[in-house]
Design a protein around this motif. Structure first.
Motif, PDB file in Angstrom:
ATOM      1  N   SER A  42       0.814  -1.223   0.000  1.00 43.07           N
ATOM      2  CA  SER A  42       0.000   0.000   0.000  1.00 43.07           C
ATOM      3  C   SER A  42       0.845   1.269   0.000  1.00 43.07           C
ATOM      4  N   THR A  43       2.171   1.145   0.017  1.00 45.79           N
ATOM      5  CA  THR A  43       3.047   2.321  -0.014  1.00 45.79           C
ATOM      6  C   THR A  43       4.016   2.200  -1.183  1.00 45.79           C
ATOM      7  N   TYR A  44       4.636   3.331  -1.534  1.00 50.34           N
ATOM      8  CA  TYR A  44       5.626   3.283  -2.609  1.00 50.34           C
ATOM      9  C   TYR A  44       6.810   4.177  -2.260  1.00 50.34           C
ATOM     10  N   ASN A  45       7.963   3.873  -2.843  1.00 51.82           N
ATOM     11  CA  ASN A  45       9.165   4.675  -2.601  1.00 51.82           C
ATOM     12  C   ASN A  45       9.915   4.989  -3.895  1.00 51.82           C
ATOM     13  N   SER A  46       9.276   4.735  -5.041  1.00 56.65           N
ATOM     14  CA  SER A  46       9.909   5.012  -6.326  1.00 56.65           C
ATOM     15  C   SER A  46       8.820   5.145  -7.388  1.00 56.65           C
ATOM     16  N   GLU A  47       9.173   5.805  -8.495  1.00 58.25           N
ATOM     17  CA  GLU A  47       8.191   6.001  -9.564  1.00 58.25           C
ATOM     18  C   GLU A  47       8.908   6.076 -10.914  1.00 58.25           C
ATOM     19  N   ASP A  48       8.474   5.223 -11.853  1.00 61.25           N
ATOM     20  CA  ASP A  48       9.031   5.200 -13.208  1.00 61.25           C
ATOM     21  C   ASP A  48      10.551   5.309 -13.201  1.00 61.25           C
ATOM     22  N   ALA A  49      11.209   4.273 -12.757  1.00 61.30           N
ATOM     23  CA  ALA A  49      12.666   4.314 -12.636  1.00 61.30           C
ATOM     24  C   ALA A  49      13.272   2.941 -12.864  1.00 61.30           C
ATOM     25  N   PRO A  50      14.506   2.912 -13.382  1.00 56.40           N
ATOM     26  CA  PRO A  50      15.213   1.625 -13.462  1.00 56.40           C
ATOM     27  C   PRO A  50      15.556   1.126 -12.066  1.00 56.40           C
ATOM     28  N   ILE A  51      15.563  -0.193 -11.917  1.00 59.69           N
ATOM     29  CA  ILE A  51      15.937  -0.825 -10.651  1.00 59.69           C
ATOM     30  C   ILE A  51      17.050  -1.820 -10.950  1.00 59.69           C
ATOM     31  N   VAL A  52      18.110  -1.745 -10.164  1.00 57.03           N
ATOM     32  CA  VAL A  52      19.236  -2.663 -10.347  1.00 57.03           C
ATOM     33  C   VAL A  52      19.369  -3.537  -9.108  1.00 57.03           C
ATOM     34  N   GLY A  53      19.364  -4.848  -9.293  1.00 56.36           N
ATOM     35  CA  GLY A  53      19.559  -5.746  -8.166  1.00 56.36           C
ATOM     36  C   GLY A  53      20.963  -5.619  -7.620  1.00 56.36           C
TER      37      GLY A  53
END
Length: 366
Positions: free
Chosen positions: A232-243
């Motif tokens: 129900s929460t978010y901490n990013s928007e429309d962004a690349p994610i690298v493991g």
């Protein structure tokens, strides 16, 4: 399908007999070879693949075979439960069982009967010592034995499904290579395009939390290699994610508002300098796996943030993105591209395999 129905109605309208592997083709245990006896690559003499604890990857190649082409194996250690039909003479090591042959059972039909039960075989593994499955698990497995004509028609139908999936998989491989070529070509500039360190166009920060939030909210949760839940929460928007832990170096795209766990690094684009999707393609093109280090694979953002990438104008970035996104959708989208088509065909194949191999037991109906 109509031909199969006619054959069943004519040859086995009241069902078929079910027999165990032991009662029909029998089961053979492979014979161990040492690594020193094998070659890693095949040649004219060492041309026989050796299957041990994996249905997908041969252990090596040997100069003799102990199992004929058209044989099915069941892996008993390592990749336990894996079932594979092998269309060339091969050597079966003791990490797999190989099934025999009889004149009244089609070899490929036998494979289809067992291939849907890999999870079942795996569930029967012994935990003590080296995990394995006993020979009796496979020997006592029962299969329906319709007349040979019926078996052959079932094989013909299922082969058509598997051939279509193979064609789509080959097409996917070709498109991935095409995407890689154009990505490398379009992201390599030979003019005076500005080269900037990643840290100047991207704010990198780790995700949050050591556990995966799964409260069923509206925002997808990304780990190191894709979506792992909803929250129900978010901490990013429309962004690349690298493991950076786990699938270290793997680049995924966080669509819309989303939550990233600590296993992932959020690569937040500075939007007046770089298009987020352009950054995504650039990060893929960097092959970040080369920055991974440590016994537990780990990727530090600081290790690659000083790497310079070409940063043309936003208009040029947008044009490049419009081309590369088409390839990305085609090769990786589970909702639109070839992966979706392959998954649909796989499910279709599994459905028909289960349907075609479900016969009434004539002993029970007698």
């Amino acid at each position: 399908m109509s031909k199969l129905k006619e054959l069943i109605q004519k040859l086995c309208p009241n069902g078929v007999e079910y027999k165990t592997i032991k009662e029909t083709v029998g089961l053979n245990r492979g014979k161990r070879l040492t690594k020193s006896e094998l070659l890693e690559e095949s040649n004219t003499e060492f041309k026989y693949a050796v299957y041990h604890g994996s249905k997908d990857t041969p252990l090596g190649f040997y100069n003799n075979f102990n199992a004929p082409k058209g044989t099915t194996i069941v892996v008993n250690t390592g990749g336990i439960g894996g079932v594979k039909y092998i269309d060339k003479d091969f050597w079966c090591s003791d990490g797999s069982f190989w099934l025999g042959k009889t004149n009244d059972i089609n070899g490929k039909y036998l494979y289809y009967c067992l291939s849907g039960y890999e999870d079942y075989f795996y569930s029967k593994k012994r935990i003590g010592g080296v995990p394995t499955i006993d020979k009796s698990v496979v020997e006592n497995f029962s299969i329906p034995v319709p007349p040979l004509e019926v078996q052959e028609e079932i094989v013909h139908i299922l082969d058509n499904f598997t051939e279509l999936t193979a064609e789509l998989t080959a097409e996917l491989t070709a498109r991935k290579k095409q995407y890689e070529y154009y990505r490398n070509h379009l992201l390599t500039f030979v003019d005076d395009t500005a080269m900037m360190p990643i840290e100047e166009v991207c704010k990198g920060h780790y995700g949050k939390g050591n556990t995966i939030p799964k409260d069923g909210g509206e925002y997808p949760v990304y780990g190191c290699n894709g979506i792992v839940g909803m929250t129900s929460t978010y901490n990013s928007e429309d962004a690349p994610i690298v493991g950076h832990i786990g699938s270290a170096g793997l680049v995924t795209w966080g669509e819309g508002k989303h939550f990233v766990t600590y296993n992932g690094t959020i690569c937040e684009p500075i939007r007046d300098k770089i298009n987020g999707r352009y950054l995504y393609h650039q990060l893929i093109n960097l092959h970040l796996e080369k920055y991974v280090k440590g016994n537990q694979p780990f990727l530090s953002f600081s290790d690659f943030q000083k790497v310079k990438i070409a940063v043309p104008t936003l208009d040029v970035q947008s044009r490049i993105v419009s081309i590369l996104d088409k390839f990305d959708i085609l090769t990786s989208s589970i909702s639109e591209g070839l992966p979706k088509e392959i998954e649909l065909r796989r499910k279709q194949y599994e459905y028909y395999r289960n349907q075609l191999l479900s016969f009434p037991d004539n002993k029970a109906t007698a």
